[in-house]
Design an enzyme around this catalytic site. Structure first.
Site, PDB file in Angstrom:
ATOM      1  N   HIS A   1       0.909  -1.217  -0.403  1.00  0.00           N
ATOM      2  CA  HIS A   1       0.119   0.101  -0.212  1.00  0.00           C
ATOM      3  C   HIS A   1       0.757   1.428  -0.123  1.00  0.00           C
ATOM      4  O   HIS A   1       0.236   2.271  -0.354  1.00  0.00           O
ATOM      5  CB  HIS A   1      -0.793  -0.005   1.188  1.00  0.00           C
ATOM      6  CG  HIS A   1      -1.843  -1.220   1.091  1.00  0.00           C
ATOM      7  ND1 HIS A   1      -1.357  -2.438   2.102  1.00  0.00           N
ATOM      8  CD2 HIS A   1      -3.056  -1.293   0.959  1.00  0.00           C
ATOM      9  CE1 HIS A   1      -2.500  -2.924   1.961  1.00  0.00           C
ATOM     10  NE2 HIS A   1      -3.429  -2.650   1.299  1.00  0.00           N
TER      11      HIS A   1
ATOM     12  N   CYS B   1       4.121  -1.329  -3.626  1.00  0.00           N
ATOM     13  CA  CYS B   1       3.984  -1.654  -5.106  1.00  0.00           C
ATOM     14  C   CYS B   1       4.423  -0.545  -6.128  1.00  0.00           C
ATOM     15  O   CYS B   1       4.169   0.731  -5.818  1.00  0.00           O
ATOM     16  CB  CYS B   1       2.282  -1.593  -5.342  1.00  0.00           C
ATOM     17  SG  CYS B   1       1.721  -1.802  -7.087  1.00  0.00           S
TER      18      CYS B   1
ATOM     19  N   HIS C   1      -7.809   4.689   4.373  1.00  0.00           N
ATOM     20  CA  HIS C   1      -7.101   3.522   3.732  1.00  0.00           C
ATOM     21  C   HIS C   1      -5.428   3.728   3.840  1.00  0.00           C
ATOM     22  O   HIS C   1      -5.179   4.729   3.333  1.00  0.00           O
ATOM     23  CB  HIS C   1      -7.698   3.410   2.393  1.00  0.00           C
ATOM     24  CG  HIS C   1      -7.031   2.150   1.636  1.00  0.00           C
ATOM     25  ND1 HIS C   1      -5.636   1.848   1.201  1.00  0.00           N
ATOM     26  CD2 HIS C   1      -7.943   0.920   1.503  1.00  0.00           C
ATOM     27  CE1 HIS C   1      -5.865   0.760   0.542  1.00  0.00           C
ATOM     28  NE2 HIS C   1      -6.971   0.044   0.791  1.00  0.00           N
TER      29      HIS C   1
ATOM     30  N   GLU D   1      -3.133   3.127   1.589  1.00  0.00           N
ATOM     31  CA  GLU D   1      -2.522   3.676   0.278  1.00  0.00           C
ATOM     32  C   GLU D   1      -2.904   5.020   0.282  1.00  0.00           C
ATOM     33  O   GLU D   1      -1.998   6.141   0.031  1.00  0.00           O
ATOM     34  CB  GLU D   1      -3.020   3.034  -0.990  1.00  0.00           C
ATOM     35  CG  GLU D   1      -2.600   3.696  -2.189  1.00  0.00           C
ATOM     36  CD  GLU D   1      -3.425   3.125  -3.425  1.00  0.00           C
ATOM     37  OE1 GLU D   1      -3.468   3.948  -4.279  1.00  0.00           O
ATOM     38  OE2 GLU D   1      -3.894   2.023  -3.374  1.00  0.00           O
TER      39      GLU D   1
ATOM     40  N   THR E   1      -5.332   3.960  -6.564  1.00  0.00           N
ATOM     41  CA  THR E   1      -5.121   2.835  -7.489  1.00  0.00           C
ATOM     42  C   THR E   1      -6.316   1.796  -7.649  1.00  0.00           C
ATOM     43  O   THR E   1      -6.466   1.202  -8.784  1.00  0.00           O
ATOM     44  CB  THR E   1      -3.810   2.317  -7.472  1.00  0.00           C
ATOM     45  OG1 THR E   1      -3.577   1.366  -6.215  1.00  0.00           O
ATOM     46  CG2 THR E   1      -2.656   3.179  -7.457  1.00  0.00           C
TER      47      THR E   1
ATOM     48  N   SER F   1     -11.076  -5.613   3.316  1.00  0.00           N
ATOM     49  CA  SER F   1     -10.802  -5.579   1.966  1.00  0.00           C
ATOM     50  C   SER F   1     -11.598  -4.527   1.320  1.00  0.00           C
ATOM     51  O   SER F   1     -12.765  -5.075   0.978  1.00  0.00           O
ATOM     52  CB  SER F   1     -10.375  -6.616   1.427  1.00  0.00           C
ATOM     53  OG  SER F   1     -10.340  -6.313  -0.107  1.00  0.00           O
TER      54      SER F   1
ATOM     55  N   ASN G   1     -11.417  -3.501  -1.890  1.00  0.00           N
ATOM     56  CA  ASN G   1     -11.310  -4.016  -3.078  1.00  0.00           C
ATOM     57  C   ASN G   1     -12.239  -5.124  -3.182  1.00  0.00           C
ATOM     58  O   ASN G   1     -13.295  -5.448  -3.945  1.00  0.00           O
ATOM     59  CB  ASN G   1     -10.235  -4.610  -3.454  1.00  0.00           C
ATOM     60  CG  ASN G   1      -9.976  -5.230  -4.769  1.00  0.00           C
ATOM     61  OD1 ASN G   1     -10.097  -6.693  -4.387  1.00  0.00           O
ATOM     62  ND2 ASN G   1     -10.169  -4.888  -5.989  1.00  0.00           N
TER      63      ASN G   1
ATOM     64  N   SER H   1      -6.777  -9.129  -2.775  1.00  0.00           N
ATOM     65  CA  SER H   1      -6.307  -9.623  -1.266  1.00  0.00           C
ATOM     66  C   SER H   1      -6.457 -11.077  -0.658  1.00  0.00           C
ATOM     67  O   SER H   1      -6.236 -11.461   0.390  1.00  0.00           O
ATOM     68  CB  SER H   1      -6.647  -8.590  -0.320  1.00  0.00           C
ATOM     69  OG  SER H   1      -8.103  -8.482  -0.067  1.00  0.00           O
TER      70      SER H   1
END
Length: 288
Positions: A74, A96, A126, A128, A164, A223, A225, A267
């Site tokens: 992240h 990443c 979050h 990130e 992202t 998560s 995502n 994840s």
């Protein structure tokens, strides 16, 4: 009965890279600290914890001296690196590459455009997002809901970026709304910084979910995502069950003529989906 796993589900490249770095460090050194959960999946965290991974929070990180600490995919704000330098901490940086490039891009935009608002489409709190906002000395405006858009000063120009892993459609909606509200000659520069490997999961998982009369979505409630992909499955299939492990499965959900699709988040480890498939096949075979 047909049981199949979605080949495109599971860890994205950034998470695969981070997990590999953790395993290599544990193999060489026996233990390793990680700042925050390596991935938003309790099962995978538990697997690595059993091998010697120690998850710590920011307060614990600030108390460490001379240790080895992995930064997860992240990413982290500059303050984390400053703390590491002051405390003699060796950083194993698993940020990443896509996130790292975005951090640099936002930092450059912030330093090169004084007076312009840096706006980030992302989830509040979050990991990130915290790392990205940190590139602007915490001046960036984070927008996720329609209410968040009220934080923007529409008399000033805006540079818009995105976390992202957010939805492309939602990002475009936000860009259009900002553009319509700007006044007094203020301008909008919109940069679609969404990872396509993650974004492409949405249309794919929707297609996958339509091919079966029942879907098991394997994920973790932590998560974001996973939440987004689960909702995409629910939009096209009324028989979707969110599970975190085989403990959540109820055999009463299934009938002998079911076709069952198993999928998950970026994840979600592939081994966990495989475990679900094997468990399900064994249990349902015994019922026949």
């Amino acid at each position: 009965m047909r049981i199949e796993i979605d080949n495109n589900s599971g860890f994205c490249n950034g998470v695969v890279r981070a997990i590999r770095m953790v395993e290599e460090e544990l193999q060489e050194h026996g233990s390793l600290h990680c700042l925050g959960d390596i991935v938003h999946n309790t099962n995978e965290v538990d697997r690595l914890t059993a091998q010697g991974l120690v998850t710590i929070n920011l307060n614990q990180f600030a108390q460490l001296h001379g240790q080895r600490v992995l930064l997860r995919a992240h990413g982290e704000p500059p303050s984390t690196y400053h703390t590491a330098e002051n405390n003699g901490i060796t950083i194993i940086d698993a940020t990443c590459p896509v996130v790292l490039a975005l951090q640099r891009r936002i930092r450059e935009a912030y330093l090169s455009n004084p007076g312009t608002q840096i706006v980030l489409h992302g989830k509040h709190g979050h990991a990130e997002v915290l790392g990205l906002v940190g590139q602007t000395d915490n001046h960036a405006i984070v927008v996720d809901t329609d209410e968040d858009l009220e934080k923007i000063d529409y008399t000033k120009s805006v540079m818009l970026f995105s976390q992202t892993t957010k939805s492309i459609v939602r990002f475009q909606q936000i860009a259009e709304t900002i553009a319509k509200r700007l006044k007094n000659g203020a301008t909008l520069q919109s940069f679609d910084t969404i990872c396509r490997q993650v974004a492409n999961r949405l249309p794919h998982i929707s297609t996958f979910a339509q091919q079966y009369n029942r879907i098991l979505f394997v994920g973790d409630v932590k998560s974001s995502n996973g939440k987004m992909l689960y909702e995409a499955c629910c939009n096209v299939n009324e028989n979707v069950h969110f599970i975190s492990s085989t403990d959540d499965i109820e055999l009463a959900w299934f009938s002998p003529d079911d076709s069952i699709g198993i999928c998950g988040a970026t994840s979600t480890p592939k081994w966990l989906m495989e475990r679900v498939a094997e468990w399900l096949e064994e249990k349902l075979t015994k019922q026949q």
